[in-house]
Design an enzyme around this catalytic site. Structure first.
Site, PDB file in Angstrom:
ATOM      1  N   ARG A 100       0.808  -1.222   0.000  1.00  0.00           N
ATOM      2  CA  ARG A 100       0.000   0.000   0.000  1.00  0.00           C
ATOM      3  C   ARG A 100       0.832   1.259   0.000  1.00  0.00           C
ATOM      4  O   ARG A 100       0.393   2.297  -0.477  1.00  0.00           O
ATOM      5  CB  ARG A 100      -0.903   0.033   1.251  1.00  0.00           C
ATOM      6  CG  ARG A 100      -2.017  -0.959   1.230  1.00  0.00           C
ATOM      7  CD  ARG A 100      -2.550  -1.200   2.612  1.00  0.00           C
ATOM      8  NE  ARG A 100      -1.584  -1.968   3.384  1.00  0.00           N
ATOM      9  CZ  ARG A 100      -1.847  -2.567   4.540  1.00  0.00           C
ATOM     10  NH1 ARG A 100      -3.046  -2.442   5.076  1.00  0.00           N
ATOM     11  NH2 ARG A 100      -0.921  -3.254   5.174  1.00  0.00           N
TER      12      ARG A 100
ATOM     13  N   SER B 124      -6.780  -3.671   8.122  1.00  0.00           N
ATOM     14  CA  SER B 124      -7.648  -4.318   9.115  1.00  0.00           C
ATOM     15  C   SER B 124      -7.543  -3.586  10.446  1.00  0.00           C
ATOM     16  O   SER B 124      -8.540  -3.394  11.145  1.00  0.00           O
ATOM     17  CB  SER B 124      -7.230  -5.770   9.310  1.00  0.00           C
ATOM     18  OG  SER B 124      -7.310  -6.459   8.105  1.00  0.00           O
TER      19      SER B 124
HETATM   20  P1  ADP Z   1      -3.217  -5.619   7.637  1.00  0.00           P
HETATM   21  O1  ADP Z   1      -3.559  -5.726   9.096  1.00  0.00           O
HETATM   22  O2  ADP Z   1      -2.056  -4.717   7.378  1.00  0.00           O
HETATM   23  O3  ADP Z   1      -4.388  -5.352   6.780  1.00  0.00           O
HETATM   24  P2  ADP Z   1      -2.602  -8.463   6.904  1.00  0.00           P
HETATM   25  O4  ADP Z   1      -1.562  -9.191   7.669  1.00  0.00           O
HETATM   26  O5  ADP Z   1      -3.971  -8.996   7.029  1.00  0.00           O
HETATM   27  O6  ADP Z   1      -2.552  -6.974   7.325  1.00  0.00           O
HETATM   28  O7  ADP Z   1      -2.173  -8.325   5.392  1.00  0.00           O
HETATM   29  C1  ADP Z   1      -1.826  -9.376   4.556  1.00  0.00           C
HETATM   30  C2  ADP Z   1      -1.256  -8.826   3.272  1.00  0.00           C
HETATM   31  O8  ADP Z   1      -2.253  -8.041   2.608  1.00  0.00           O
HETATM   32  C3  ADP Z   1      -0.049  -7.903   3.442  1.00  0.00           C
HETATM   33  O9  ADP Z   1       0.845  -8.133   2.371  1.00  0.00           O
HETATM   34  C4  ADP Z   1      -0.636  -6.522   3.312  1.00  0.00           C
HETATM   35  O10 ADP Z   1       0.320  -5.593   2.850  1.00  0.00           O
HETATM   36  C5  ADP Z   1      -1.723  -6.773   2.285  1.00  0.00           C
HETATM   37  N1  ADP Z   1      -2.800  -5.792   2.339  1.00  0.00           N
HETATM   38  C6  ADP Z   1      -3.567  -5.472   3.399  1.00  0.00           C
HETATM   39  N2  ADP Z   1      -4.458  -4.522   3.076  1.00  0.00           N
HETATM   40  C7  ADP Z   1      -4.243  -4.215   1.775  1.00  0.00           C
HETATM   41  C8  ADP Z   1      -4.825  -3.279   0.856  1.00  0.00           C
HETATM   42  N3  ADP Z   1      -5.785  -2.441   1.234  1.00  0.00           N
HETATM   43  N4  ADP Z   1      -4.356  -3.247  -0.407  1.00  0.00           N
HETATM   44  C9  ADP Z   1      -3.333  -4.065  -0.785  1.00  0.00           C
HETATM   45  N5  ADP Z   1      -2.740  -4.959   0.031  1.00  0.00           N
HETATM   46  C10 ADP Z   1      -3.179  -5.038   1.294  1.00  0.00           C
END
Ligand code: ADP
Length: 167
Positions: free
Chosen positions: A94, A131
């Site tokens: 992001r 999240s």
């Molecule tokens: P977060 O709590 O940051 O949303 P996650 O551990 O659930 O994290 O994220 C898993 C993957 O998804 C990571 O590579 C994160 O960078 C990616 N990710 C999370 N939100 C987005 C978004 N809005 N757009 C693109 N990639 C995302």
């Protein structure tokens, strides 16, 4: 020469899954033959849903999406990737902050397990969606309905109502 069958793994905490994650999944699955969404069981700060609940929501949302599996994992993501015979790891980016962290993570995973990471850039509309922020904003009564799937929104509202009642 025949193209190799490629199985990718998209690991994360997904607490809860957002439209940003779904955007990465939607675009990622077009690049690979199979995509495993791997929900980490390791504890996270201010967790809201149990890993099994996160999996349940993701399965419901992706019920009609072929070539996608959802599973939980414990411990090192590369160990799970190896066990599932994943060829690559998929991650989303992001911002520069994401990039810095993801860069080190990808280098480490390559060094320790010889597995490559493929990155998908966030869409402009979800570039700020995380999240963590969704949990925070929703806990304070903010409207996050356009950033998460309907199912997740209802579960989120239910969870906060329950937490409020018990406090
Ligand atoms: P977060 O709590 O940051 O949303 P996650 O551990 O659930 O994290 O994220 C898993 C993957 O998804 C990571 O590579 C994160 O960078 C990616 N990710 C999370 N939100 C987005 C978004 N809005 N757009 C693109 N990639 C995302």
């Amino acid at each position: 020469m025949q193209k190799k069958y490629v199985r990718a793994m998209f690991p994360g905490s997904f607490d809860p899954i957002t439209n940003g994650h779904l955007d990465v999944i939607g675009r990622g699955r077009l690049l690979f033959d199979e995509l495993i969404i791997a929900v980490g069981k390791s504890p996270i700060k201010n967790a809201l849903f149990a890993p099994e609940e996160r999996v349940e929501m993701i399965k419901e949302i992706l019920a009609d999406t072929p070539r996608v599996q959802v599973e939980t994992f414990d411990g090192l993501m590369v160990d799970f990737a190896r066990r599932k015979k994943a060829d690559v790891i998929l991650r989303g980016i992001r911002s520069l902050t994401d990039f810095q962290y993801e860069f080190s993570l990808a280098m480490t995973n390559r060094a320790v397990a010889g597995i490559d990471t493929v990155f998908i850039m966030a869409s402009a509309e979800y570039g700020f969606t995380s999240s963590t922020l969704i949990r925070e904003v929703a806990s304070l009564g903010g409207d996050v309905s356009n950033l998460i799937p309907k199912i997740v929104y209802h579960r989120l509202m239910e969870r906060f109502a329950k937490l409020k009642k018990n406090s």
